[in-house]
Design an enzyme around this catalytic site. Structure first.
Site, PDB file in Angstrom:
ATOM      1  N   GLU A 105      14.337 -15.257   0.790  1.00 53.20           N
ATOM      2  CA  GLU A 105      14.689 -16.267   1.802  1.00 53.20           C
ATOM      3  C   GLU A 105      13.723 -17.455   1.755  1.00 53.20           C
ATOM      4  OE1 GLU A 105      14.243 -14.300   5.576  1.00 53.20           O
ATOM      5  OE2 GLU A 105      15.819 -12.851   5.109  1.00 53.20           O
ATOM      6  N   ASP A 160       0.829  -1.199   0.000  1.00 48.55           N
ATOM      7  CA  ASP A 160       0.000   0.000   0.000  1.00 48.55           C
ATOM      8  C   ASP A 160       0.875   1.265   0.000  1.00 48.55           C
ATOM      9  OD1 ASP A 160      -2.719   1.112   0.343  1.00 48.55           O
ATOM     10  OD2 ASP A 160      -1.898   1.907   2.208  1.00 48.55           O
TER      11      ASP A 160
HETATM   12  C1  GLC Z   1      -4.159   3.124  -0.664  1.00 46.48           C
HETATM   13  C2  GLC Z   1      -5.385   2.241  -0.612  1.00 46.48           C
HETATM   14  C3  GLC Z   1      -6.539   3.056  -0.131  1.00 46.48           C
HETATM   15  C4  GLC Z   1      -6.225   3.560   1.264  1.00 46.48           C
HETATM   16  C5  GLC Z   1      -4.920   4.355   1.267  1.00 46.48           C
HETATM   17  C6  GLC Z   1      -4.424   4.603   2.661  1.00 46.48           C
HETATM   18  O1  GLC Z   1      -4.235   4.103  -1.627  1.00 46.48           O
HETATM   19  O2  GLC Z   1      -5.609   1.638  -1.859  1.00 46.48           O
HETATM   20  O3  GLC Z   1      -7.736   2.323  -0.128  1.00 46.48           O
HETATM   21  O4  GLC Z   1      -7.262   4.395   1.701  1.00 46.48           O
HETATM   22  O5  GLC Z   1      -3.899   3.650   0.603  1.00 46.48           O
HETATM   23  O6  GLC Z   1      -3.915   3.444   3.236  1.00 46.48           O
END
Ligand code: GLC
Length: 557
Positions: free
Chosen positions: A267, A204
């Site tokens: 790993e 993310d």
């Molecule tokens: C990313 C995710 C989104 C989330 C954001 C904060 O963009 O796809 O859904 O709100 O990160 O974590």
């Protein structure tokens, strides 16, 4: 596709937004039990892997993207033991499992943030996050002018006078990735899940971890973002793109982190892999994430943001293949996800705009659902014919449109509140999907469920359910099933290269070896298909060798 290439070079990965996929325990929210009960469906759909949005312990301020404990599953979704069982069962079905990892921030309820609050200004506990004194005479102004992706300032002040940084909601404080404990902790979390059998991670906000050490104000030409780099600018005609040095997006030092993560993945046996959610100004900048010693793949949002236009799509495809190919990485293709308007609804407008990462997509004019579905069918055949891997967002295989008329009283995305009720946010693409039956919850929850689905489903979704579409050869679901089957079987599809055929403006025709051509007609006139031995698959009826507007066909040549 070569038999020895690692799976992630060509995989079709199905995105499960866990809240909205299948509810096993009847509380109106999807969960691990629901996913397990639907593995046979995913197997019959023909996907190679599932990416599951965050399932960790979370107060759910951003539906799980605010993680309180990376080694626990939230009770709403299940337990670590159930996650292990899911991983094992999915593997038995030949499906790999990729959870989401959220390294840019934690929940404000994470033990580290709670300790930082308790310890006070100047404490080592605060160094794991980004705490600063404010500006102005009594420190009443935020330390700089950064803005939250969800609206409003990116800083919140505590009663003790210090401010902390959150590029997203205030419940999502940003971690300080200069801190060795932060790095060590995430490597340990990766090992925790790798040793439980996961095949990789979706990372993310992969481009956000490193901040400019001096936390300077934003560069002049930027505006508030919703998701992605604030600074992206593009002239669609000239395809001029510029990388702007930005104080918190896509900084070069971020790649060091991923070189270390790559070593962790290596790993473990069996081709574990990462996919980055990285928004970069240019395809070259994106390619930097997937060099040989870095991550394996990255989402290619340029494809999702292209307009329904042959020239635009072809330019995006060429740029992506060239830049990723130059570093030896496969391309990935994606049309929808849990953050953007579903593509049936984007394409179902007379004008489909090219769109920038620093904007939320605002559709123009009323929805023509039939048009949106027709184009979405053609887009699926284009996407699945391209070299590399592809992502399918749950419900896209059912042709679900965005739910654009959710009542304000049910909206839950933090964007709705943070924008002062000017941006309805992302709930419209997150409505629980219909499995069967003629009335809500459409098989999403079991019979006798104690609660209604967490977002209301449109009354007419019975006709879009898995049950209603199964066996109907004209349905979106059967188109996806056939396309995925053909893709698995055809030696030309998956990883590899393409060559464009000469076509009039508005028509795309790409050839892959051996003996495969995909034609997409984005013009307003019927197009005569090139010579072929058979039509393998078409998004609509092909009569007298003519491909109607907004249709696509796969040909054996
Ligand atoms: C990313 C995710 C989104 C989330 C954001 C904060 O963009 O796809 O859904 O709100 O990160 O974590």
């Amino acid at each position: 596709m070569s038999g020895t290439a690692p799976w992630w070079r060509s995989a079709v990965i199905y995105q499960i937004y866990i809240r909205s996929f299948a509810d096993g325990n009847g509380d109106g929210v999807g969960d691990i039990a629901g996913i397990r009960s639907r593995l046979p469906y995913l197997k019959s759909l023909g996907v190679d892997a599932i990416w599951i949005n965050p399932w960790y312990k979370s107060p759910m301020a951003d539906h799980g993207y605010d993680v309180a404990d990376f080694r626990e599953i939230d009770p709403l979704f299940g337990t670590v033991a159930e996650a292990e069982e899911l991983i094992e069962e999915a593997h038995r079905h030949g499906i790999r499992v990729i959870p989401d990892i959220v390294p840019n921030h934690t929940s404000d309820r994470h033990a580290w943030f709670q300790a930082a609050l308790a310890a006070g200004p100047g404490s080592p506990e605060r160094e794991r996050y980004v705490f600063r004194p404010g500006r102005g005479p009594d420190g009443a102004e935020p330390p700089n002018d950064w803005v939250s992706c969800f609206g409003g300032p990116a800083w919140t002040r505590l009663p003790d006078g210090e401010w902390y940084l959150h590029l997203f909601a205030p419940e999502q404080p940003d971690l300080n990735w200069e801190h060795p404990e932060v790095r060590a902790e995430f490597e340990s979390v990766l090992r925790f899940w790798f040793s439980r059998g996961v095949d990789g991670f979706r990372i993310d906000v992969a481009h956000g971890l490193i901040k400019h050490p001096e936390l300077p104000d934003l560069p002049p030409r930027t505006e508030p973002a919703v998701l992605g780099p604030l600074s992206r600018r593009e002239d669609a005609e000239e395809r001029v793109r510029q990388h702007v040095d930005h104080p918190h997006w896509d900084r070069d030092e971020v790649h060091e982190i991923y070189r270390a993560w790559r070593k962790v993945a290596d790993e473990f046996p069996g081709d574990r892999s990462f996919v980055a959610e990285a928004w970069a100004d240019t395809p070259e900048r994106l390619a930097a994430y997937v060099r040989r010693d870095g991550l394996h793949t990255a989402f290619n949002f340029d494809f999702l943001m292209a307009s329904w236009d042959a020239k635009d799509l072809r330019a995006v495809i060429d740029d992506s293949l060239a830049m990723l190919g130059a570093v030896g990485a496969p391309a990935t293709w994606v049309l929808s996800n849990h953050d953007v308007m579903r593509h049936v609804s984007r394409y179902g407008r007379r004008t489909v705009k090219r769109w920038l990462a620093n904007e939320r997509y605002e559709p123009e004019g009323p929805l023509d659902l039939e048009l949106g579905i027709r184009r979405a069918r053609a887009a699926a055949l284009l996407m699945l014919a391209l070299p590399g891997g592809a992502y399918v967002y749950q419900g896209e295989e059912l042709g679900l449109p965005e739910v654009e008329d959710l009542p304000e009283s049910v909206l839950q995305d933090p964007i709705w509140e943070r924008s002062g009720h000017t941006d309805r946010g992302r709930d419209g693409c997150r409505v629980p999907i219909p499995w069967s039956g003629q009335s809500a919850p459409f098989g999403f929850s079991p019979e006798g469920a104690s609660a209604a689905p967490w977002l209301p489903q449109p009354a007419d979704w019975g006709e879009r359910s898995v049950e209603a579409q199964t066996g109907d050869e004209t349905s979106m679901l059967e188109l996806y099933r056939r396309a995925l089957r053909t893709r698995r079987e055809h030696p030309a599809l998956g990883d590899g290269t393409l060559a464009w055929l000469d076509t009039p403006a508005g028509v795309l025709a790409l050839r892959r070896e051996p003996g495969f051509v995909c034609v997409v007609n984005l013009s307003s006139e019927a197009y005569r298909l090139p010579d072929h031995t058979s039509v393998l698959l078409a998004s609509g009826p092909v009569e007298d060798g003519l491909l109607a507007p907004d249709q696509a066909a796969w040909l054996a040549v």
